[in-house]
Design a protein around this motif. Structure first.
Motif, PDB file in Angstrom:
ATOM      1  N   THR A 202      -5.586  16.089  -1.722  1.00 30.40           N
ATOM      2  CA  THR A 202      -4.320  16.801  -1.857  1.00 30.40           C
ATOM      3  C   THR A 202      -3.919  17.450  -0.530  1.00 30.40           C
ATOM      4  OG1 THR A 202      -4.803  17.226  -4.182  1.00 30.40           O
ATOM      5  CG2 THR A 202      -3.111  18.599  -3.161  1.00 30.40           C
ATOM      6  N   ALA A 203      -4.884  18.055   0.146  1.00 34.00           N
ATOM      7  CA  ALA A 203      -4.593  18.699   1.428  1.00 34.00           C
ATOM      8  C   ALA A 203      -4.185  17.672   2.475  1.00 34.00           C
ATOM      9  CB  ALA A 203      -5.808  19.499   1.897  1.00 34.00           C
ATOM     10  N   TRP A 204      -4.909  16.545   2.557  1.00 33.68           N
ATOM     11  CA  TRP A 204      -4.549  15.508   3.532  1.00 33.68           C
ATOM     12  C   TRP A 204      -3.172  14.915   3.236  1.00 33.68           C
ATOM     13  CZ3 TRP A 204     -10.192  13.832   3.082  1.00 33.68           C
ATOM     14  CH2 TRP A 204     -10.923  14.285   4.186  1.00 33.68           C
ATOM     15  N   ALA A 205      -2.847  14.717   1.962  1.00 32.54           N
ATOM     16  CA  ALA A 205      -1.525  14.186   1.602  1.00 32.54           C
ATOM     17  C   ALA A 205      -0.432  15.176   1.998  1.00 32.54           C
ATOM     18  CB  ALA A 205      -1.468  13.890   0.110  1.00 32.54           C
ATOM     19  N   ASP A 206      -0.672  16.462   1.741  1.00 35.07           N
ATOM     20  CA  ASP A 206       0.306  17.486   2.115  1.00 35.07           C
ATOM     21  C   ASP A 206       0.473  17.531   3.632  1.00 35.07           C
ATOM     22  OD1 ASP A 206       1.871  20.063   1.192  1.00 35.07           O
ATOM     23  OD2 ASP A 206       0.670  20.643   2.950  1.00 35.07           O
ATOM     24  N   LEU A 207      -0.636  17.483   4.342  1.00 31.22           N
ATOM     25  CA  LEU A 207      -0.590  17.523   5.805  1.00 31.22           C
ATOM     26  C   LEU A 207       0.163  16.318   6.372  1.00 31.22           C
ATOM     27  CD1 LEU A 207      -1.550  18.940   8.417  1.00 31.22           C
ATOM     28  CD2 LEU A 207      -3.620  17.542   8.272  1.00 31.22           C
ATOM     29  N   ALA A 208      -0.029  15.159   5.780  1.00 30.26           N
ATOM     30  CA  ALA A 208       0.640  13.951   6.257  1.00 30.26           C
ATOM     31  C   ALA A 208       2.156  14.035   6.059  1.00 30.26           C
ATOM     32  CB  ALA A 208       0.086  12.720   5.541  1.00 30.26           C
ATOM     33  N   LYS A 209       2.600  14.645   4.968  1.00 27.50           N
ATOM     34  CA  LYS A 209       4.034  14.733   4.668  1.00 27.50           C
ATOM     35  C   LYS A 209       4.718  15.905   5.354  1.00 27.50           C
ATOM     36  CE  LYS A 209       3.712  14.945   0.262  1.00 27.50           C
ATOM     37  NZ  LYS A 209       4.040  15.050  -1.159  1.00 27.50           N
ATOM     38  N   ARG A 210       3.956  16.937   5.667  1.00 29.19           N
ATOM     39  CA  ARG A 210       4.543  18.160   6.211  1.00 29.19           C
ATOM     40  C   ARG A 210       4.904  17.995   7.691  1.00 29.19           C
ATOM     41  NH1 ARG A 210       4.845  22.905   3.963  1.00 29.19           N
ATOM     42  NH2 ARG A 210       3.451  22.273   2.282  1.00 29.19           N
ATOM     43  N   PRO A 211       6.118  18.405   8.080  1.00 28.94           N
ATOM     44  CA  PRO A 211       6.511  18.333   9.493  1.00 28.94           C
ATOM     45  C   PRO A 211       5.622  19.256  10.344  1.00 28.94           C
ATOM     46  CG  PRO A 211       8.409  18.826   8.093  1.00 28.94           C
ATOM     47  CD  PRO A 211       7.194  18.900   7.234  1.00 28.94           C
ATOM     48  N   PRO A 212       5.376  18.875  11.589  1.00 27.04           N
ATOM     49  CA  PRO A 212       4.494  19.676  12.453  1.00 27.04           C
ATOM     50  C   PRO A 212       4.928  21.138  12.623  1.00 27.04           C
ATOM     51  CG  PRO A 212       4.956  17.566  13.470  1.00 27.04           C
ATOM     52  CD  PRO A 212       5.825  17.662  12.256  1.00 27.04           C
ATOM     53  N   ASP A 213       6.230  21.395  12.566  1.00 24.01           N
ATOM     54  CA  ASP A 213       6.685  22.778  12.745  1.00 24.01           C
ATOM     55  C   ASP A 213       6.380  23.663  11.532  1.00 24.01           C
ATOM     56  OD1 ASP A 213       8.609  21.410  11.204  1.00 24.01           O
ATOM     57  OD2 ASP A 213      10.219  22.745  11.862  1.00 24.01           O
ATOM     58  N   GLN A 214       5.920  23.079  10.444  1.00 26.93           N
ATOM     59  CA  GLN A 214       5.540  23.857   9.264  1.00 26.93           C
ATOM     60  C   GLN A 214       4.025  24.016   9.137  1.00 26.93           C
ATOM     61  OE1 GLN A 214       7.306  22.217   5.750  1.00 26.93           O
ATOM     62  NE2 GLN A 214       9.390  22.544   6.461  1.00 26.93           N
ATOM     63  N   VAL A 215       3.296  23.629  10.184  1.00 25.00           N
ATOM     64  CA  VAL A 215       1.834  23.727  10.178  1.00 25.00           C
ATOM     65  C   VAL A 215       1.415  24.679  11.286  1.00 25.00           C
ATOM     66  CG1 VAL A 215      -0.326  22.446  10.450  1.00 25.00           C
ATOM     67  CG2 VAL A 215       1.607  21.382   9.291  1.00 25.00           C
ATOM     68  N   ASN A 216       0.527  25.606  10.969  1.00 25.25           N
ATOM     69  CA  ASN A 216      -0.003  26.530  11.970  1.00 25.25           C
ATOM     70  C   ASN A 216      -1.089  25.828  12.778  1.00 25.25           C
ATOM     71  OD1 ASN A 216       1.536  28.826  11.290  1.00 25.25           O
ATOM     72  ND2 ASN A 216       0.206  29.229   9.553  1.00 25.25           N
ATOM     73  N   GLY A 217      -0.719  25.330  13.940  1.00 26.52           N
ATOM     74  CA  GLY A 217      -1.681  24.646  14.793  1.00 26.52           C
ATOM     75  C   GLY A 217      -1.514  23.137  14.725  1.00 26.52           C
ATOM     76  N   PRO A 218      -2.355  22.428  15.496  1.00 26.08           N
ATOM     77  CA  PRO A 218      -2.259  20.968  15.558  1.00 26.08           C
ATOM     78  C   PRO A 218      -2.685  20.293  14.251  1.00 26.08           C
ATOM     79  CG  PRO A 218      -3.546  21.851  17.403  1.00 26.08           C
ATOM     80  CD  PRO A 218      -3.316  22.964  16.442  1.00 26.08           C
ATOM     81  N   LYS A 219      -1.912  19.315  13.844  1.00 24.70           N
ATOM     82  CA  LYS A 219      -2.234  18.586  12.616  1.00 24.70           C
ATOM     83  C   LYS A 219      -3.564  17.857  12.725  1.00 24.70           C
ATOM     84  CE  LYS A 219       1.188  16.777  10.174  1.00 24.70           C
ATOM     85  NZ  LYS A 219       2.378  16.002   9.780  1.00 24.70           N
ATOM     86  N   LEU A 220      -3.906  17.372  13.903  1.00 29.71           N
ATOM     87  CA  LEU A 220      -5.182  16.676  14.108  1.00 29.71           C
ATOM     88  C   LEU A 220      -6.365  17.612  13.833  1.00 29.71           C
ATOM     89  CD1 LEU A 220      -6.539  14.044  14.931  1.00 29.71           C
ATOM     90  CD2 LEU A 220      -6.486  14.839  17.288  1.00 29.71           C
TER      91      LEU A 220
END
Length: 78
Positions: A37-55
């Protein structure tokens, strides 16, 4: 069979009770569901909505229960 570092007997699947096997399977299923669930959310979420690098978050999510929970608590910018 003992391990060198701890001196404790290593346990095999066949050595576990039915209750221990069930608990192991349930906890494993929960962990995999959280991670997926977390990986799916991370894949769909734009980078500007994530605190830090997606990698970095994709690697953190792989850490047992703590990674996905940490992602949902701290990784998503609100």
């Amino acid at each position: 069979m003992t391990t060198k570092s701890t001196g404790r007997k290593s346990r095999k699947w066949r050595d576990l009770t039915d209750r221990q096997k069930t608990l192991t399977l349930v906890m494993g299923s929960i962990q995999l569901s959280l991670a997926a669930t977390a990986w799916a959310d991370l894949a769909k979420r734009p980078p500007d909505q994530v605190n830090g690098p997606k990698l970095v978050w994709s690697a953190v999510i792989a850490i047992n229960f703590f990674g996905p929970l940490l992602y949902f608590i701290k990784g998503i910018r609100r």
